[in-house]
Design an enzyme around this catalytic site. Structure first.
Site, PDB file in Angstrom:
ATOM      1  N   ASN A  55       0.851  -1.203   0.000  1.00 19.50           N
ATOM      2  CA  ASN A  55       0.000   0.000   0.000  1.00 19.50           C
ATOM      3  C   ASN A  55       0.886   1.253   0.000  1.00 19.50           C
ATOM      4  O   ASN A  55       1.847   1.337   0.762  1.00 19.50           O
ATOM      5  CB  ASN A  55      -0.884   0.015   1.249  1.00 19.50           C
ATOM      6  CG  ASN A  55      -1.493  -1.346   1.528  1.00 19.50           C
ATOM      7  OD1 ASN A  55      -2.349  -1.807   0.811  1.00 19.50           O
ATOM      8  ND2 ASN A  55      -1.002  -2.010   2.571  1.00 19.50           N
ATOM      9  N   GLU A  88       8.972  -4.599  -1.278  1.00 14.70           N
ATOM     10  CA  GLU A  88       7.783  -3.746  -1.130  1.00 14.70           C
ATOM     11  C   GLU A  88       8.099  -2.289  -1.475  1.00 14.70           C
ATOM     12  O   GLU A  88       7.259  -1.576  -2.033  1.00 14.70           O
ATOM     13  CB  GLU A  88       7.224  -3.840   0.297  1.00 14.70           C
ATOM     14  CG  GLU A  88       6.820  -5.246   0.730  1.00 14.70           C
ATOM     15  CD  GLU A  88       5.918  -5.972  -0.265  1.00 14.70           C
ATOM     16  OE1 GLU A  88       5.066  -5.328  -0.899  1.00 14.70           O
ATOM     17  OE2 GLU A  88       6.070  -7.205  -0.409  1.00 14.70           O
ATOM     18  N   HIS A  91       8.059  -1.484  -5.096  1.00 15.76           N
ATOM     19  CA  HIS A  91       6.681  -1.285  -5.570  1.00 15.76           C
ATOM     20  C   HIS A  91       6.205   0.163  -5.427  1.00 15.76           C
ATOM     21  O   HIS A  91       5.227   0.546  -6.062  1.00 15.76           O
ATOM     22  CB  HIS A  91       5.713  -2.170  -4.785  1.00 15.76           C
ATOM     23  CG  HIS A  91       5.622  -3.588  -5.272  1.00 15.76           C
ATOM     24  ND1 HIS A  91       5.485  -3.910  -6.600  1.00 15.76           N
ATOM     25  CD2 HIS A  91       5.628  -4.771  -4.591  1.00 15.76           C
ATOM     26  CE1 HIS A  91       5.405  -5.239  -6.715  1.00 15.76           C
ATOM     27  NE2 HIS A  91       5.495  -5.781  -5.520  1.00 15.76           N
TER      28      HIS A  91
END
Length: 655
Positions: A55, A88, A91
């Site tokens: 996220n 992560e 990303h």
């Protein structure tokens, strides 16, 4: 940049915070675009099905993938936390700043992040040899899955969003990452990085498809990237390159190469399948290093000439930059064995010779006797990278041969000899000059002892001594470091009964964090007592273990022995509805893990038929691809066992 931990455990977030701040700086420089948000929070979630979720600005993690106990953490754990964080955070650019248009280009997110996690970890910790580890980790996983007919292309058509869960797999992540690594090798770092920077700037806050990335790299390199890469992302599978002819001269060698689609079980190809071809960069190395000249093999055959020192060796697919298998000639192997023994052949290439040979034997394209002979060239091997390959082969052969008592007895004796040889080199005790890879090698070696040498008197006594010291003081990291903890638990369990089972299980409630509890979950099923194996399985579904971890004890029972395999499968059938209810609508990766943990590992067509019939009667649509792949692996292993039984390995004289 902040890390959120459970109350009172803020010291466990320090390592991840360090990895995050350093990798953000590295990515800022690499992409030429600073991290665009004012903050980045990383949160440890007590129960979380996936490893982590990227996220934007608020990344969520399983506790074991973010938190590190600075006094207890193993080298393996540190590396895992570092690479999950760097994955992560990649990303935040690839996936969040620039997002794929639709799920059929999922690989743009996951393949790139799988490459970038290693790039950033290598920047932070160059001594970890992440690119060598990539070849025995990501690349090996990709080749294992992509050699099945139930694989899929990297760019896979997705008609409904719910189908996407099935392609969060080793193709999107590991083959995707391997293809990115290949492009970097072909373009060179300068053009590779420039193309990525331009892609990010052009498409920031927008959506892209695969051809947008190809276009950016074409512009930065002047090479026909789209044409080169279509065969790697739009069709499933990968090539086997076979050396069909060789001409050795005093200063060079000329090799004739042929390519074909490689299938793990060597099943015959149809006329249409025979036509499949890839655009393959042919990279070579000799004792002088990697050759600068590179050719592209676009057709079914090609010829390559490599300059050589007198009597020298040549290795195809230098650095394992291309996701393919290579079949070399016996002359090439004889020459390469000099490079293996002198270690002038780099670790990733030494490991690859073995893993390619194993895959070729399994596919019926190389004699099993040749693999056993090749293994003997590695008797003085001390590289963790190479031992990853040796360990995978020993485990693979053991799983298949365990169905044949004669071969199993002979093979186990050979494996024991190989592993005790490594014990002599590495020892139980940490050394003051140990590097990260030395610690990983010792941990792996004790894992191999728990598989092949647990019944050796001195091994059993040493494990028990360390276990008793640990029981007296759980903070005694010298007697039982985390890197060897679950393996020592296994050795103690395998030589024990109810008392040892209860002693190991008790640590689950005494452990201070989830990483420590996993040592119990992954070892308890190795008790030799059938009643206790069943008790382990009952415990898995009792509600005492987090849903995210409940399949680990199942996998331990299944991998413990042939008897454990049957017990786990019977248990799953009996409790299937209860397991389905427990998982409910949670991530389908949990059911995939249960299926592999309970129904995997068999080596017979009859068992494959039985398992297939069970899932026809009890369908699990979200796991259908995983079931197909598990069955295909099983039938491939059955074929492999039959092939071994027809070879010299069947006779005592061979050993």
């Amino acid at each position: 940049v902040r890390v959120y931990t459970p109350p009172g455990k803020s010291d466990t977030g320090v390592f991840a915070l360090h990895c995050a701040t350093k990798s953000l700086d590295a990515y800022d420089d690499f992409f030429g675009i600073p991290y665009p948000l004012p903050k980045l929070d990383m949160v440890a979630i007590p129960e979380f099905a996936a490893g982590a979720m990227e996220n934007w600005g608020l990344v969520t993690y399983r506790e074991v993938d973010l938190l590190i106990d600075p006094t207890k953490a193993s080298s393996n754990q540190k590396q895992r936390v570092c690479t999950v964080v760097t994955h992560e955070l990649a990303h935040q650019w690839f996936g969040n700043l620039v997002t794929m248009t639709w799920w059929d280009d999922l690989w743009l997110n996951e393949g790139f992040a799988s490459w970038a996690e290693n790039w950033a970890a290598d920047v932070l910790y160059p001594q970890w040899s992440m690119w060598d580890q990539f070849t025995t980790g990501h690349l090996s996983a990709a080749l294992r899955l992509d050699a099945l007919k139930s694989s899929h292309p990297i760019q896979v058509p997705i008609h409904h969003a719910e189908e996407v869960e099935e392609v969060f797999d080793a193709i999107s992540y590991c083959k995707g990452g391997s293809v990115v690594k290949m492009i970097r090798a072909v373009l060179g770092m300068k053009a590779f990085q420039k193309g990525l920077g331009n892609y990010m700037k052009k498409h920031a806050y927008g959506n892209t498809e695969t051809f947008d990335l190809w276009k950016a790299w074409e512009d930065s390199s002047g090479l026909p990237v789209q044409e080169m890469m279509a065969s790697w992302t739009e069709q499933m599978g990968f090539p086997l390159v076979t050396v069909t002819d060789e001409k050795w001269e005093s200063d060079k060698v000329t090799l004739t190469l042929a390519q074909e689609w490689f299938l793990s079980d060597g099943s015959p190809l149809s006329a249409e399948d025979m036509e499949k071809k890839w655009c393959i960069p042919i990279l070579t190395c000799t004792e002088e290093g990697t050759q600068q000249d590179m050719i592209f093999m676009r057709e079914k055959t090609a010829t390559v000439t490599v300059p050589l020192a007198k009597g020298g060796w040549v290795k195809l697919n230098a650095g394992q930059d291309v996701p393919m298998r290579v079949k070399v000639t016996s002359t090439m192997i004889d020459r390469l064995s000099l490079g293996i023994q002198s270690k002038t052949l780099p670790p990733a290439d030494r490991a690859a010779l073995l893993s390619d040979a194993y895959a070729l034997v399994k596919a019926g394209k190389m004699q099993p006797e040749g693999l056993i002979k090749l293994l003997s060239s590695y008797k003085n091997e001390d590289s963790y990278i190479v031992w990853e390959s040796i360990s995978a082969i020993l485990g693979g052969l053991d799983a298949v041969m365990s169905d044949d008592p004669v071969m199993s007895k002979n093979f186990s004796a050979l494996a024991k000899k190989i592993v005790l040889g490594l014990l002599g080199q590495v020892g139980w005790e940490a050394k003051s000059d140990d590097g990260h890879l030395d610690v990983l090698l010792r941990g792996m070696m004790i894992g191999l002892l728990s598989s092949f040498c647990y019944d050796d008197e001195s091994v059993a006594a040493e494990a028990l001594k360390r276990f008793h010291a640990f029981q007296a003081d759980h903070s005694d990291m010298k007697s039982l470091p985390s890197d060897m903890r679950s393996s020592v638990f296994k050795i103690v369990l395998k030589n024990g009964g109810t008392k040892e089972f209860e002693d190991v299980k008790a640590y689950f409630d005494q452990a201070s964090d989830n990483a420590e509890r996993k040592h119990v979950l992954g070892s308890l099923g190795h008790t030799p007592v059938p009643k206790l194996k069943n008790a382990t399985l009952e415990w898995a579904i009792s509600g005492e273990i987090k849903l995210q971890d409940f399949f680990y004890p199942m996998g331990a029972v299944r991998s413990s022995s042939n008897e454990g395999r049957s017990i786990a499968w019977a248990f799953m059938q009996k409790n299937f509805n209860a397991i389905k209810t427990m998982i409910g609508n949670a991530n389908s990766s949990l059911m995939d893990a249960v299926i592999v943990s309970c129904a995997g590992g068999f080596c017979s067509n009859e068992k494959a038929d039985e398992i297939e019939a069970f899932f026809k009667a009890n369908p699990v649509p979200r796991s259908s691809r995983k079931i197909q792949q598990t069955l295909e692996n099983m039938r491939s292993n059955a074929k492999f066992l039959a092939l071994l039984q027809e070879s010299d390995l069947k006779s005592d004289e061979f050993w």
